[in-house]
Design a protein around this motif. Structure first.
Motif, PDB file in Angstrom:
ATOM      1  N   ASP A 372       0.801  -1.221   0.000  1.00  0.00           N
ATOM      2  CA  ASP A 372       0.000   0.000   0.000  1.00  0.00           C
ATOM      3  C   ASP A 372       0.838   1.277   0.000  1.00  0.00           C
ATOM      4  OD1 ASP A 372      -2.552   1.057  -0.202  1.00  0.00           O
ATOM      5  OD2 ASP A 372      -2.697   1.451   1.946  1.00  0.00           O
ATOM      6  N   GLN A 405       0.093  11.486   2.390  1.00  0.00           N
ATOM      7  CA  GLN A 405      -0.473  10.461   3.266  1.00  0.00           C
ATOM      8  C   GLN A 405       0.592   9.883   4.200  1.00  0.00           C
ATOM      9  OE1 GLN A 405      -3.794   9.757   3.482  1.00  0.00           O
ATOM     10  NE2 GLN A 405      -3.756  11.588   2.185  1.00  0.00           N
ATOM     11  N   TYR A 407       2.608   6.968   5.855  1.00  0.00           N
ATOM     12  CA  TYR A 407       2.956   5.586   5.525  1.00  0.00           C
ATOM     13  C   TYR A 407       3.811   5.015   6.641  1.00  0.00           C
ATOM     14  CZ  TYR A 407       1.267   6.683   0.835  1.00  0.00           C
ATOM     15  OH  TYR A 407       0.484   7.054  -0.235  1.00  0.00           O
ATOM     16  N   SER A 420       0.300  -2.478   6.800  1.00  0.00           N
ATOM     17  CA  SER A 420       0.225  -1.063   7.147  1.00  0.00           C
ATOM     18  C   SER A 420      -0.176  -0.886   8.602  1.00  0.00           C
ATOM     19  CB  SER A 420      -0.794  -0.360   6.253  1.00  0.00           C
ATOM     20  OG  SER A 420      -0.976   0.981   6.684  1.00  0.00           O
ATOM     21  N   LEU A 421       0.422   0.103   9.257  1.00  0.00           N
ATOM     22  CA  LEU A 421       0.048   0.497  10.620  1.00  0.00           C
ATOM     23  C   LEU A 421      -0.530   1.911  10.646  1.00  0.00           C
ATOM     24  CD1 LEU A 421       3.116  -0.804  12.694  1.00  0.00           C
ATOM     25  CD2 LEU A 421       0.956  -1.972  12.225  1.00  0.00           C
ATOM     26  N   ALA A 422      -0.908   2.417   9.481  1.00  0.00           N
ATOM     27  CA  ALA A 422      -1.311   3.827   9.385  1.00  0.00           C
ATOM     28  C   ALA A 422      -2.816   4.022   9.319  1.00  0.00           C
ATOM     29  CB  ALA A 422      -0.661   4.456   8.155  1.00  0.00           C
ATOM     30  N   LYS A 423      -3.592   2.964   9.533  1.00  0.00           N
ATOM     31  CA  LYS A 423      -5.027   3.053   9.286  1.00  0.00           C
ATOM     32  C   LYS A 423      -5.733   4.076  10.164  1.00  0.00           C
ATOM     33  CE  LYS A 423      -5.200  -1.747   7.733  1.00  0.00           C
ATOM     34  NZ  LYS A 423      -5.683  -3.121   8.040  1.00  0.00           N
ATOM     35  N   THR A 424      -5.289   4.257  11.395  1.00  0.00           N
ATOM     36  CA  THR A 424      -5.983   5.185  12.301  1.00  0.00           C
ATOM     37  C   THR A 424      -5.280   6.535  12.424  1.00  0.00           C
ATOM     38  OG1 THR A 424      -4.835   4.316  14.252  1.00  0.00           O
ATOM     39  CG2 THR A 424      -6.905   3.258  13.626  1.00  0.00           C
ATOM     40  N   GLU A 427      -5.260  11.869   7.913  1.00  0.00           N
ATOM     41  CA  GLU A 427      -4.716  12.098   6.577  1.00  0.00           C
ATOM     42  C   GLU A 427      -3.738  13.268   6.608  1.00  0.00           C
ATOM     43  OE1 GLU A 427      -7.912  12.673   3.871  1.00  0.00           O
ATOM     44  OE2 GLU A 427      -8.533  10.562   3.890  1.00  0.00           O
ATOM     45  N   SER A 455       0.896   4.505  20.387  1.00  0.00           N
ATOM     46  CA  SER A 455       0.025   3.347  20.243  1.00  0.00           C
ATOM     47  C   SER A 455       0.330   2.388  21.374  1.00  0.00           C
ATOM     48  CB  SER A 455       0.239   2.658  18.897  1.00  0.00           C
ATOM     49  OG  SER A 455      -0.523   1.457  18.822  1.00  0.00           O
ATOM     50  N   GLN A 460      -2.005  -0.635  16.013  1.00  0.00           N
ATOM     51  CA  GLN A 460      -3.360  -0.803  15.489  1.00  0.00           C
ATOM     52  C   GLN A 460      -4.192   0.461  15.689  1.00  0.00           C
ATOM     53  OE1 GLN A 460      -4.071  -3.643  13.703  1.00  0.00           O
ATOM     54  NE2 GLN A 460      -1.866  -3.862  14.109  1.00  0.00           N
ATOM     55  N   LYS A 461      -3.960   1.148  16.784  1.00  0.00           N
ATOM     56  CA  LYS A 461      -4.671   2.402  17.057  1.00  0.00           C
ATOM     57  C   LYS A 461      -3.666   3.433  17.550  1.00  0.00           C
ATOM     58  CE  LYS A 461      -8.392   4.523  19.741  1.00  0.00           C
ATOM     59  NZ  LYS A 461      -9.444   4.318  20.778  1.00  0.00           N
TER      60      LYS A 461
END
Length: 837
Positions: A372, A405, A407, A420-424, A427, A455, A460-461
């Motif tokens: 990604d 973004q 990354y 990826s660890l960037a979901k939370t 932007e 985190s 994850q968060k």
């Protein structure tokens, strides 16, 4: 080109008369404040062959005034002109060197000043004072009051741009070092033992130029590796203040190395004398930089930057360019060796590669695609997991293509696959650096373009850490493992430190559901804060810059599940909730209002006790819910209800969170132990703290007696004064009784002199025999505000005071209880009442 609009920008016409053709590069324009038909332009042109131009007819035709163009490191940095609002044809060019023309651009002369920083970017004029200038440059802000002959530097602005940071393990207070944008590499303490805090004088320079990556030997804080731009690494000796060039050099016939502007330095976690350094190749030294071994071939993609498209196409080498003050392309940007397995090394490059060796550099495996993430993204950081030999993290950056973004990626198989660890993350949050806690593998930190995130669950968060941190790029992070501090290098606000983040390791739903929690407290340094200036800023003026020390004393992190509210607070909260929901408020009864008024305010506090269980001190806790930080300054509970608090000594103590609801007390937590450790051994032998406390309590007991005697003496005097008044007004022949009252007043005055001295002498600054109260004060306060304890002189003064007070107190009792009482009775028989309690 130069374009002109006369309809507010609706339409434009290019101005070409007198302007050279072809590519013009960067252009700066200025309209004369005195004659608005006069327009100035500085034109870069290809290969910087432009010049300075002027128009006297609103740009319709132009005359070249001189060949002067931007100098130094090029138009991406300079090429701005500023027009003097007080003098016609006076122009300043914000350049590497600040220059000025007084003849419309025909000639430019430096007005930099001998002691001012170079690389100028902004000039501001005073509306009334023609000789005043403000200049913004890479060194900060300067002002001149004499038409740019001399300058004053504003040293109270904490606006340093730090690229990188590292910490040492000096004791008792550790230091940080960081590379700055054009302000050298700077090194200084995170705390001092002075009440002033940290001043500019506590800092020093380790290397000049644009300081970048740094590393401090974790076992010898005197050895500091630091670097100026383009890989010029030096080893700095803190003891001598000397540095030596240790830059790796090519072998005979080998092509020169290609270093990043911010080339990475790493001290091996397995050998503190082994360092790694990156160019387009990875270099290793096992003797602290005296010699080098090259461990790899070129680890970059080897792309010729001239072939890369800019603004949609490849321009060729004859187009306008600016590579002089930019990083070379195709080089190593990050290095990490697994702390678990020696020889497992990762490097990241500026052209989007992560290279892995599992045998100390003999063989390399290239990774050029990541989950990604766009191909070719800049590797800002690659970081081997501190706990798992197979895990690695990376932060990538693609903003040069317009992609902002975040990354952040992780691999559990040494880079073969990634998630990826960037979901939370929000932007448009470029990610610069990742750090992992050395105790809890799931506790991570991120430095981003807009602050710091943490985190608690391995990425994850993510949660932003806002308290006390401005919205600012955090370019680098470092963990001081002994203190559990997170140090942040910001790009524009200096260093920030999150003191003792260890509580984050223990945060869990169970902890947050508990009524209260005291997190483990780190070792607390016991010392007396020294004053080296005579006050917080001494007499240095408001401009004198000081940075606060960390909180003095033992610092506690406490979580409270709920707020503890009074009846009044609960009613007001309920009323507000009803108002928000458009419902009726509950009207309290008179009984309820009386209960609110008479209620004692509830309190929460920490109780400090020693190992014997003796009560030492109480620290108030906020009544609000959530995480709180409170501190104990080592002062014991005040003696006898006074404001005097004795200094407790080093040792083991406990803290217990306690709640008092107005009628009863209950413990909210178990007792949590913590250590108070003496920081500095004094020059003279340390006095036993228990003996000091005992002496001070003995002296204070005498002070209580003295205070009681003084109050009784004052009462006697008030009765005598009242008696004098009633006798003078109420008797026809008061003479004999007034004489008796006067003799009584003289006896009071005599005792008062013994206690506090002869005012006739003191008003005339004539020395007198020390009084009992002055001796007692010397004994008590002379020993109260230091760690040393009472001297022999203090002890002698206390004994003299005891003897003198033992003689005085019976005289006061005799005076008030017998002589004054007899006077009162005599007056009552005469029908004259003295109403004095």
């Amino acid at each position: 080109g130069i374009f002109k609009s006369i309809d507010g920008g609706e339409s434009w016409r290019e101005l070409t008369n007198g302007i050279p053709g072809g590519d013009k590069g960067k252009i700066s324009l200025g309209v004369s404040p005195q004659q608005n038909n006069v327009v100035y332009a500085t034109i870069e042109l290809v290969n910087r062959e432009g010049g300075f131009y002027r128009s006297d007819n609103n740009g319709e035709s132009w005359q070249k005034m001189s060949d002067f163009v931007s100098g130094g490191t090029g138009p991406h940095y300079y090429q701005e002109i500023y027009l003097d609002p007080h003098r016609f044809d006076v122009i300043y060019h914000a350049n590497n060197t600040l220059v000025r023309s007084v003849d419309g651009g025909r000639n430019f002369e430096p007005v930099e000043g001998e002691n001012k920083h170079v690389d100028n970017h902004a000039v501001v004029f005073h509306p009334y004072d023609p000789d005043f200038l403000l200049v913004g440059c890479d060194g900060g802000v300067y002002s001149s009051n004499d038409f740019a002959k001399t300058y004053r530097f504003f040293d109270n602005l904490p606006v340093t741009q730090f690229y990188k940071v590292d910490v040492d393990y000096d004791s008792p207070f550790y230091h940080v070092v960081g590379g700055t944008q054009d302000n050298n590499s700077q090194y200084g303490p995170t705390a001092t033992r002075f009440v002033q805090g940290i001043t500019n004088a506590d800092w020093q320079i380790t290397i000049g130029g644009d300081g970048h990556d740094n590393a401090i030997d974790p076992e010898d804080p005197n050895i500091i590796y630091c670097e100026s731009q383009q890989g010029y690494i030096r080893r700095f000796d803190r003891r001598t203040g000397e540095s030596v060039d240790i830059r790796p050099q090519p072998s005979a016939g080998e092509k020169d190395f290609r270093f990043n502007w911010d080339a990475p330095i790493l001290i091996s976690p397995h050998n503190h004398k082994r360092i790694y350094f990156g160019s387009r190749k990875l270099h290793r030294s096992d003797d602290q930089g005296d010699s080098w071994t090259t461990l790899s071939p070129d680890l970059s993609r080897g792309i010729d930057r001239w072939t890369l498209p800019i603004m949609g196409r490849v321009w060729g080498i004859d187009a306008g360019f600016d590579l002089m003050a930019m990083s070379a392309y195709g080089n190593i940007t990050s290095i990490s060796e697994s702390p678990v397995t020696e020889g497992v090394i990762y490097v990241g490059t500026d052209d989007g590669l992560i290279q892995v060796t599992e045998d100390g550099g003999q063989n390399w495996r290239k990774i050029d695609r990541f989950f990604d993430v766009p191909e070719g993204a800049f590797i800002n950081d690659v970081k081997a997991d501190r706990h798992d030999a197979n895990m690695v993290y990376a932060c990538l950056d693609h903003h040069k293509t317009g992609d902002y973004q975040p990354y952040v990626i992780k691999s559990t198989d040494r880079g073969r696959t990634w998630v990826s660890l960037a979901k939370t993350l929000p932007e448009r949050h470029l990610v610069w650096r990742l750090e992992q806690d050395h105790v809890n593998a799931n506790l991570l930190f991120l430095g981003t373009e807009f602050g710091v995130f943490t985190s608690l669950d391995g990425g994850q968060k993510w949660i932003k850490l806002n308290a006390g941190m401005p919205t600012i790029p955090v370019r680098d992070l470092a963990i001081q493992k002994r203190e559990n501090d997170l140090v942040c290098a910001t790009f524009g606000r200096g260093f920030y430190v999150l003191d003792d983040y260890s509580l984050l390791r223990e945060l869990s739903p169970d902890v947050l559901e508990a009524e209260a929690k005291i997190f483990p407290t780190r070792k607390s340094w016991w010392y007396d804060r020294a004053d080296r200036l005579g006050g917080r800023k001494g007499s240095q003026g408001d401009n004198f810059f000081v940075s606060d020390n960390p909180t003095y004393g033992a610092v506690f992190s406490v979580h409270l599940k709920e707020a503890f509210q009074s009846k009044l607070e609960k009613r007001k909260e309920a009323d507000q909730k009803a108002r928000n929901e458009n419902k009726d408020a509950t009207v309290p009864s008179l009984v309820e209002l009386e209960a609110e008024k008479s209620e004692l305010s509830p309190k929460r506090y920490l109780q400090i006790r020693n190992t014997a269980g003796d009560f030492i001190a109480r620290i108030d806790l906020p009544n609000s819910k959530g995480l709180h930080r409170v501190s104990w300054d080592f002062r014991m509970a005040p003696m006898g209800g006074s404001s005097l608090s004795q200094l407790a000594g080093p040792g083991t103590y406990t803290a217990t969170a306690t709640e008092w609801n107005g009628t009863e007390t209950k413990s909210l937590t178990d007792a949590v132990p913590f250590e108070v450790v003496a920081m500095i051994e004094p020059s003279l032998p340390r006095v036993d703290r228990d003996a000091i406390v005992a002496f001070q309590k003995d002296a204070y007991a005498e002070q209580i007696k003295l205070n009681r005697g003084t109050r009784r003496l004052a009462k006697a005097q008030s009765i005598v004064d009242a008696a004098r008044s009633v006798v003078s007004a109420g008797l026809a022949e008061p003479g004999e009784l007034l004489a008796e009252i006067h003799q009584l007043s003289l006896r009071i005055e005599s005792i008062e002199k013994q206690l506090n001295g002869n005012p006739i002498l003191s008003e005339r600054y004539i020395e007198d025999v020390p009084t009992a109260s002055s001796r007692l004060s010397n004994a008590l306060f002379g020993s109260f505000f230091s760690t040393h304890g009472p001297t022999t002189t203090h002890r002698e003064q206390l004994e003299i005071a005891k003897v003198e007070l033992a003689e005085i107190f019976p005289r006061i009792d005799e005076l008030l209880d017998v002589q004054v009482e007899e006077l009162r009775k005599k007056l009552e028989l005469l029908g004259l009442a003295v109403n004095v309690d």
